[in-house]
Design an enzyme around this catalytic site. Sequence first.
Site, short mmCIF file in Angstrom:
data_model
loop_
_atom_site.label_atom_id
_atom_site.label_comp_id
_atom_site.label_asym_id
_atom_site.label_seq_id
_atom_site.Cartn_x
_atom_site.Cartn_y
_atom_site.Cartn_z
N GLU A 159 0.88 -1.19 0.11
CA GLU A 159 0.04 -0.04 -0.10
C GLU A 159 0.72 1.10 0.05
O GLU A 159 0.57 1.90 0.96
CB GLU A 159 -0.80 0.05 1.15
CG GLU A 159 -1.82 -1.19 1.13
CD GLU A 159 -2.93 -1.17 2.30
OE1 GLU A 159 -2.70 -0.36 3.50
OE2 GLU A 159 -3.66 -2.19 2.38
N GLU A 264 -6.93 -10.45 -0.88
CA GLU A 264 -7.61 -10.18 0.37
C GLU A 264 -9.14 -9.91 0.22
O GLU A 264 -9.86 -9.20 0.21
CB GLU A 264 -7.11 -8.91 1.32
CG GLU A 264 -5.52 -8.98 1.52
CD GLU A 264 -5.33 -7.72 2.05
OE1 GLU A 264 -6.23 -6.83 2.92
OE2 GLU A 264 -3.62 -7.40 2.10
#
Length: 373
Positions: A159, A264
């Site tokens: 991220e 995810e």
Amino acid sequence: MQKRISLLILISFVLLAFIPKSTSVDNSLKIAFKDHFLIGAAVNNRQVSGMDQAALPVLEKHFSSISPENLLKWGPVHPMPGVYNFTPADQFVEMGAQLGAFIVGHTLVWHQQTPDWVFENDNGELLEKKELIARMEDHIETVAGRYKGRIHGWDVVNEVFFDNGQYRTSKWYNAAGKDFIKAAFRKAHQVDPETELYYNDYNMWKPEKREAAIALAREMRSEGIKIDGIGMQGHYGLDSPSLDQIEASIVAIAAAGFQVMFTEVDIDVLPNPVNRQGADIDATFEADEKYNPYKNELPQEIQEKLAKRYAALFALFVKHSDKISRITFWGVNDGGSWLNNWPIKGRTAYPLPFDKEYKEKEAVLKEILGVLR
């Protein structure tokens, strides 16, 4: 003639009796999709320690890969200078070995769940670039080195982009620019040359974010830095993002020469104040009962929407299974899902194919498995 027909019918019934009927093994996700991609789940401390033993039969039956939800993030595994807490991570790796699973390490470098001391000297002053990268490399050498040859793929960096494709102004980036990313991948490869290395991020269906990640990955490869794949986190809603948006990113990442992984996956069926998807854990809201509408059970209508949404996603995954190496659900069951506390704490979430008691959601599994028929 009538006797011959009757005999043929009898023989047909006998033969049918010896054809294996649908069993629990036939409904195994990992077996059903074994020729397409790995099926993974994120596991937590209670599950790997054996405190929650109900997870194990589900993992054995359905999953060919496991990821640690929090166990290998910097804070839990390296809470203080020179102090490492490897017990949960060791248990995680041992569980993966016992399951014969593809083991993913998550994550070596992230702006969240990283203690403040990582970025500071003994006087509490922010480290300069050289010192910070050296500290990061020492962490990677210790953690990735401990599991060399046993963890098969690492989410090296997590991220680093905002949704608009700009670099996130984290403490990492403010000190070292994008060089910390390159240094992390170089070090991870040096420590364990055989393991696969990935970049991982949410909202990768957004073109600006996707293109920024691809550009970074290409730049690293052009400099001789190993990067094998780009993980699309897959925190989705019942209606958005669209399949076309997701598909565009699958195609673009693969066309750039990188493995695609959905790392995810979960589907948030609950309302929130701004209909936000993604996984920015700082983007939270105060508790409000109107955003927790299904405290006791999920209405049939929403359950059907959940099943159809998963079916549509898996149909897309199968369509592009030549590009996708793994589909990992973010959690094993509803009760352990992070969505019970994000973006609003204390809600009752229903995002996964297994309920809070680890029971299979028959409608969801039927729809997912149905895409293969």
